[in-house]
Design a protein around this motif. Sequence first.
Motif, PDB file in Angstrom:
ATOM      1  N   TRP A   1       4.085 -12.759  -6.573  1.00  0.00           N
ATOM      2  CA  TRP A   1       4.585 -11.715  -7.474  1.00  0.00           C
ATOM      3  C   TRP A   1       4.789 -10.413  -6.717  1.00  0.00           C
ATOM      4  N   GLY A   2       4.055 -10.223  -5.657  1.00  0.00           N
ATOM      5  CA  GLY A   2       4.220  -9.029  -4.842  1.00  0.00           C
ATOM      6  C   GLY A   2       5.637  -8.918  -4.317  1.00  0.00           C
ATOM      7  N   ALA A   3       6.211 -10.050  -3.916  1.00  0.00           N
ATOM      8  CA  ALA A   3       7.575 -10.067  -3.389  1.00  0.00           C
ATOM      9  C   ALA A   3       8.558  -9.565  -4.443  1.00  0.00           C
ATOM     10  N   ILE A   4       8.312  -9.962  -5.688  1.00  0.00           N
ATOM     11  CA  ILE A   4       9.232  -9.599  -6.773  1.00  0.00           C
ATOM     12  C   ILE A   4       9.049  -8.128  -7.171  1.00  0.00           C
ATOM     13  N   ILE A   5       7.790  -7.725  -7.300  1.00  0.00           N
ATOM     14  CA  ILE A   5       7.515  -6.328  -7.670  1.00  0.00           C
ATOM     15  C   ILE A   5       8.034  -5.377  -6.591  1.00  0.00           C
ATOM     16  N   GLY A   6       7.768  -5.712  -5.335  1.00  0.00           N
ATOM     17  CA  GLY A   6       8.223  -4.879  -4.225  1.00  0.00           C
ATOM     18  C   GLY A   6       9.738  -4.767  -4.196  1.00  0.00           C
ATOM     19  N   ALA A   7      10.419  -5.900  -4.363  1.00  0.00           N
ATOM     20  CA  ALA A   7      11.890  -5.883  -4.362  1.00  0.00           C
ATOM     21  C   ALA A   7      12.386  -5.003  -5.503  1.00  0.00           C
ATOM     22  N   GLY A   8      11.764  -5.127  -6.660  1.00  0.00           N
ATOM     23  CA  GLY A   8      12.183  -4.338  -7.825  1.00  0.00           C
ATOM     24  C   GLY A   8      12.043  -2.849  -7.569  1.00  0.00           C
ATOM     25  N   ILE A   9      10.877  -2.434  -7.119  1.00  0.00           N
ATOM     26  CA  ILE A   9      10.621  -0.997  -6.957  1.00  0.00           C
ATOM     27  C   ILE A   9      11.521  -0.390  -5.875  1.00  0.00           C
ATOM     28  N   ILE A  10      11.565  -1.040  -4.721  1.00  0.00           N
ATOM     29  CA  ILE A  10      12.362  -0.472  -3.624  1.00  0.00           C
ATOM     30  C   ILE A  10      13.847  -0.437  -3.982  1.00  0.00           C
ATOM     31  N   THR A  11      14.328  -1.457  -4.672  1.00  0.00           N
ATOM     32  CA  THR A  11      15.743  -1.477  -5.042  1.00  0.00           C
ATOM     33  C   THR A  11      16.061  -0.326  -6.009  1.00  0.00           C
ATOM     34  N   PHE A  12      15.209  -0.159  -7.015  1.00  0.00           N
ATOM     35  CA  PHE A  12      15.454   0.943  -7.956  1.00  0.00           C
ATOM     36  C   PHE A  12      15.335   2.295  -7.265  1.00  0.00           C
ATOM     37  N   LEU A  13      14.388   2.408  -6.339  1.00  0.00           N
ATOM     38  CA  LEU A  13      14.273   3.657  -5.587  1.00  0.00           C
ATOM     39  C   LEU A  13      15.562   3.939  -4.840  1.00  0.00           C
ATOM     40  N   SER A  14      16.089   2.950  -4.146  1.00  0.00           N
ATOM     41  CA  SER A  14      17.231   3.241  -3.277  1.00  0.00           C
ATOM     42  C   SER A  14      18.545   3.319  -4.051  1.00  0.00           C
TER      43      SER A  14
ATOM     44  N   LEU B   1       5.369   3.053   3.313  1.00  0.00           N
ATOM     45  CA  LEU B   1       4.814   2.052   4.219  1.00  0.00           C
ATOM     46  C   LEU B   1       3.455   2.512   4.762  1.00  0.00           C
ATOM     47  N   LEU B   2       3.393   3.804   5.104  1.00  0.00           N
ATOM     48  CA  LEU B   2       2.167   4.363   5.660  1.00  0.00           C
ATOM     49  C   LEU B   2       1.030   4.293   4.640  1.00  0.00           C
ATOM     50  N   VAL B   3       1.309   4.767   3.436  1.00  0.00           N
ATOM     51  CA  VAL B   3       0.284   4.798   2.393  1.00  0.00           C
ATOM     52  C   VAL B   3      -0.179   3.375   2.067  1.00  0.00           C
ATOM     53  N   VAL B   4       0.780   2.472   1.953  1.00  0.00           N
ATOM     54  CA  VAL B   4       0.433   1.098   1.573  1.00  0.00           C
ATOM     55  C   VAL B   4      -0.426   0.431   2.640  1.00  0.00           C
ATOM     56  N   THR B   5      -0.023   0.584   3.901  1.00  0.00           N
ATOM     57  CA  THR B   5      -0.792  -0.114   4.935  1.00  0.00           C
ATOM     58  C   THR B   5      -2.191   0.466   5.091  1.00  0.00           C
ATOM     59  N   ILE B   6      -2.337   1.773   4.830  1.00  0.00           N
ATOM     60  CA  ILE B   6      -3.668   2.366   4.979  1.00  0.00           C
ATOM     61  C   ILE B   6      -4.539   2.110   3.750  1.00  0.00           C
ATOM     62  N   PHE B   7      -3.970   2.363   2.561  1.00  0.00           N
ATOM     63  CA  PHE B   7      -4.812   2.328   1.359  1.00  0.00           C
ATOM     64  C   PHE B   7      -4.685   1.050   0.536  1.00  0.00           C
ATOM     65  N   LEU B   8      -3.572   0.345   0.671  1.00  0.00           N
ATOM     66  CA  LEU B   8      -3.345  -0.831  -0.170  1.00  0.00           C
ATOM     67  C   LEU B   8      -2.959  -2.052   0.671  1.00  0.00           C
TER      68      LEU B   8
ATOM     69  N   VAL C   1       0.037  -5.565  -6.097  1.00  0.00           N
ATOM     70  CA  VAL C   1      -0.617  -6.638  -6.863  1.00  0.00           C
ATOM     71  C   VAL C   1      -2.105  -6.701  -6.557  1.00  0.00           C
ATOM     72  N   GLY C   2      -2.506  -6.150  -5.412  1.00  0.00           N
ATOM     73  CA  GLY C   2      -3.923  -6.146  -5.076  1.00  0.00           C
ATOM     74  C   GLY C   2      -4.675  -4.975  -5.701  1.00  0.00           C
ATOM     75  N   LEU C   3      -3.912  -4.043  -6.299  1.00  0.00           N
ATOM     76  CA  LEU C   3      -4.512  -2.818  -6.841  1.00  0.00           C
ATOM     77  C   LEU C   3      -5.544  -3.090  -7.947  1.00  0.00           C
ATOM     78  N   PRO C   4      -5.224  -3.919  -8.956  1.00  0.00           N
ATOM     79  CA  PRO C   4      -6.227  -4.170 -10.007  1.00  0.00           C
ATOM     80  C   PRO C   4      -7.542  -4.697  -9.436  1.00  0.00           C
ATOM     81  N   GLY C   5      -7.450  -5.633  -8.493  1.00  0.00           N
ATOM     82  CA  GLY C   5      -8.656  -6.181  -7.885  1.00  0.00           C
ATOM     83  C   GLY C   5      -9.461  -5.113  -7.172  1.00  0.00           C
ATOM     84  N   MET C   6      -8.752  -4.213  -6.456  1.00  0.00           N
ATOM     85  CA  MET C   6      -9.428  -3.136  -5.729  1.00  0.00           C
ATOM     86  C   MET C   6     -10.141  -2.186  -6.670  1.00  0.00           C
ATOM     87  N   LEU C   7      -9.452  -1.824  -7.759  1.00  0.00           N
ATOM     88  CA  LEU C   7     -10.032  -0.899  -8.732  1.00  0.00           C
ATOM     89  C   LEU C   7     -11.262  -1.528  -9.376  1.00  0.00           C
ATOM     90  N   LYS C   8     -11.158  -2.832  -9.672  1.00  0.00           N
ATOM     91  CA  LYS C   8     -12.265  -3.542 -10.301  1.00  0.00           C
ATOM     92  C   LYS C   8     -13.485  -3.509  -9.381  1.00  0.00           C
TER      93      LYS C   8
END
Lengths: 322, 259
Positions: free
Chosen positions: A261-274, A293-300, A305-312
């Motif tokens: 699902w990460g592949a789909i969510i990522g494609a969606g967000i970046i496409t709408f951004l650009s 890219l910087l924020v994601v690689t450092i913090f996420l 899709v891993g965010l809910p698990g991290m918050l939990k």
Amino acid sequence: MLRIGKLPIALFAGFIIIFPWVAGKVPAIGNYTDIMVFVGIYCLITIGLGLLMGYAGQISVGQAAFYGIGAYVSAILTTRYGLNPWFCMFIAVLVTGTIAFLVGTPSLKLKGHYLAMATLAFGIIVFIIFNEEIQWTGGPDGMADIPGLSIFGFELDSIEKYFYLVWGFVFVILIFTINVIQSDAGRALRAIHTSEAAANSMGVNVSKFKVLVFVYSAILASLAGSLYAHYLNFINPSTFDLFFSIKLLIMIALGGMYNIWGAIIGAGIITFLSYEWLHYFEEFEVIVYGAILLVVTIFLPNGLVGLPGMLKELFVRQKSNE
Amino acid sequence: MNDTTAENILEVQGVVMAFGGLMALFKPDFKVKRGIIKAIIGPNGAGKTTLFNIITGFFTPTEGTVRFKGRSIKKFKTHEIAARGISRTFQTVELFGNMTVLENVMLGCHTRVPTSFMASGFRLPGAKRKEEEMRDRALNILKFIGLADKFEEPADNLPLGQQKMLEIGRALATEPELICLDEPAAGLNETETYVASSLIKAINAKGITVLLVEHDMKVIMNISDEIVVLNYGQKIAEGTPEAIRDNSTVIEAYLGSEA
């Protein structure tokens, strides 16, 4: 992590089915159906790339080239030889698959990030060919008058019709890929990612699996390229440059590469951004991608899709500290 | 010649392994009879793990041959050797940590229940049946190694003793004729060591030949039928546990000549 339920797929399918209808009713998002066609096209690529990176642990910086080869093979065969577009799409898949096999076999035999190096070089070479082989590709001016698609005489001549075609492809590929992930092949891929040595001594043909997934990801990119060419009816090389390959990697990283699902969510967000949300930034758009890219690689590291698990986990830890 | 190959499942002959100037192994010739537990012992750096890596195809020896069931394994890659019936565990546990206990063992069934990418992708009836077959096999193995109740745990969550058991279970799933265990008792407490020894005997009772590298002398003396002693890559002794215990060369290699 592994079990991918039927419910999310069904909910997502429902969302996609009503999307054009909703977008048609709300003027503010009237053009979103068009953007969603591109999201679907990019999803085809990111699903394959996600499998390659997140599951098999290999990085390809040349997916734009396979995307481009798909588009150009379709464009050349349909405009110059008048062949059936569906047949051309199939030929494009064969051509791309063969090329991926030839690029992947030697570089995947080596340990380490040789595939990234090989695909980086490959992408640059292919981009130069698109620009220079003017008698075939039209050079930097590109190729126009690529025919649209039709199914049994039913012309896919509107954005909505094409939307359903593209997302139909996405769902077939999504379900196919999920099935693979949940089978022996998926286990083998995850095993390779964790320990090649152990996978090997359990009888997994590691290099064969790596090549197989690489070819699969290239074929999906080719399919996406053909769909792109027949949708826009025009292509030129700049669509298929190195930056697009990197954008695809950002999509995967943002969404999360260990989950399909990460592949789909990522494609969606970046496409709408650009396409829509980053217009104010104009030339500085690139900086936004870099920051993402910087924020994601450092913090996420596991993406959105891993965010809910991290918050939990954070919540649980906080609780136990009290 | 023929009767010896039938009797010996593994023959190591004239094997030399040099890493640059370092001679890790120098012709430690020995044979492993089918159906026994054979231990390889020796001080650190004697070349035991290197030997395992050669037997399982990770390294190609500089010289010499290893024969498995009478055939040289030189041409085969690691995964092909696994398919032919040699399986192994690792000195430092190499489990697939993010996969569940069950999935780890199911991966071991990979060579025995072949499935294709396409068939699984389209979820053909055959693929589904094979998946169930793998699951059944894996569950049986988990019962055998005593981890059936942990089947859904991620492998990383198990304590070391159980991880070592799981690694053996995963190796068993490949249905080996020869299983190479690299220090199965290392880092285990007394109870865990006892469990590991019993498991190794139980595996052997199933007719699987065991080749064992181990430092725990109690384990070695208790369970092995034959012992090979290596020192600096060379074989210095071979025989039954009783013979090795009293062998002066071996004592000297371990404790120094003053002892």
